[in-house]
Write a protein that holds these residues in place. Sequence first.
Motif, PDB file in Angstrom:
ATOM      1  N   LEU A   3      -2.666  26.014  28.632  1.00 48.94           N
ATOM      2  CA  LEU A   3      -1.804  25.304  29.356  1.00 48.94           C
ATOM      3  C   LEU A   3      -0.929  26.148  30.226  1.00 48.94           C
ATOM      4  CD1 LEU A   3      -1.323  22.417  31.107  1.00 48.94           C
ATOM      5  CD2 LEU A   3       0.255  21.939  28.870  1.00 48.94           C
ATOM      6  N   ASP A   4      -1.191  26.454  31.451  1.00 47.67           N
ATOM      7  CA  ASP A   4      -0.421  27.376  32.351  1.00 47.67           C
ATOM      8  C   ASP A   4       0.739  26.582  32.866  1.00 47.67           C
ATOM      9  OD1 ASP A   4       0.696  29.136  33.800  1.00 47.67           O
ATOM     10  OD2 ASP A   4      -1.065  30.046  34.591  1.00 47.67           O
ATOM     11  N   MET A   5       1.932  26.767  32.444  1.00 42.76           N
ATOM     12  CA  MET A   5       3.113  26.169  33.054  1.00 42.76           C
ATOM     13  C   MET A   5       4.201  27.059  33.705  1.00 42.76           C
ATOM     14  SD  MET A   5       3.952  22.999  30.428  1.00 42.76           S
ATOM     15  CE  MET A   5       5.076  22.088  31.526  1.00 42.76           C
ATOM     16  N   ARG A   6       3.644  28.162  33.941  1.00 40.71           N
ATOM     17  CA  ARG A   6       4.595  29.358  34.255  1.00 40.71           C
ATOM     18  C   ARG A   6       5.295  29.135  36.001  1.00 40.71           C
ATOM     19  NH1 ARG A   6       0.847  34.452  33.537  1.00 40.71           N
ATOM     20  NH2 ARG A   6      -0.689  32.814  34.381  1.00 40.71           N
ATOM     21  N   GLU A   7       4.460  28.208  36.556  1.00 44.02           N
ATOM     22  CA  GLU A   7       5.009  28.094  37.962  1.00 44.02           C
ATOM     23  C   GLU A   7       5.605  26.589  38.252  1.00 44.02           C
ATOM     24  OE1 GLU A   7       5.272  30.418  40.122  1.00 44.02           O
ATOM     25  OE2 GLU A   7       4.090  31.772  38.938  1.00 44.02           O
TER      26      GLU A   7
END
Length: 276
Positions: free
Chosen positions: A259-263
Motif C-alpha cells: 500500500l503506497d501512501m508516500r504521497e
Amino acid sequence: MSSKNVVKKVNKKPSNLRLVKNNAAKEKQKEQKLRFSKTKRIAVLSAVCCFLLGTAAFTYIYIIENYTITTVYVDGNIHYTNEEIMDIVMDGRYGNNSLLLSLKYRDKGVEGIPFIQTMDVDIEAKDTIRITVYEKAVAGYVAYLGRYMYFDKDGIIVESSEEKTPGIPQVTGLVFDHVILHKPLPVENNAVFQDILNITQLLDKYSLPVDKIYFSPDYEVTLVFDEVKAALGTCDDIDEKIMQLQYMLPKLEGKKGTLDMREYTEDTRLTSFEQE
C-alpha cells in the motif's frame, strides 16, 4: 605428815559439739541467701522466657491464620500476565501473607525484572494486596547476534532477550556495528528513535498490530502487517497516515502487496495498492 590426793575436776564436752566462729556463720548465711537469690533469678528468667515464647507462638499463629491473601489486584502490566506478576511478587515461603509482604516491600519496590522499571506492593486489607507495575518505555527491538535487543525512546538498550515479546515491533534497516546493554544504539541519526516511539504510540492508539518497522537509508518508513506492507515515506503527516490505516487495512485483508501512501496528505489523499 599425811599426803593428800589432789583431784582436778574436768568438765567433759559433748562429743557432737563443735565450735563455730561468728564469721563462718555469717558466711554460710550469706551463701544460703546467694543460692536462694540465684534460684529465684533462674525461675524468673524461665518464666519470662516461657511467656515470650508463648506470646511469639500465639502471634505467629495469629498472623499466619488471619493475614492470608485471598484477593490480588494487578495494574499496569503488559509484558507479563497477572499470574506471572503474582509469582514474582509473592515468591517465597510466606509470599501469601499480606503482613509479611508489607514488611518485605516496605519503602522499596520490586526491581531487576526484565521490561519492568519497578513494582509497588500496597496492602489494602488483611487479605488483599494491590501490585502496581511500572514498565520500561520500550519503543522497539533490533535483532543482533541471535538475540533481541530492546531499546527505549532514546535508543538505549534496556533489555536483551532470546525471546520475542508480543506487542513490540521489530525495527529493521538501521545500521550499527555493535550493541551494548544500557547504552544507546550507535546509529547515525539518533532522531530516528523519537520517530519510532511516535509510530509505535500511534499504532497502539489505533490498535494496529505491526510486525516490523523498516527504515530505508533515507529514513523513509514502511510498516509490515503480515502480508501487507504500508509504504509511508517520510515522517511528515505520519499521524494522518497511520490514522487512515485503520480504515484501509481491513479492506486489504487476505491480499498480499504494498500500500503506497508516500504521497498521501490530508489534501491529496493519494494512495495506491500494488498486489503481488
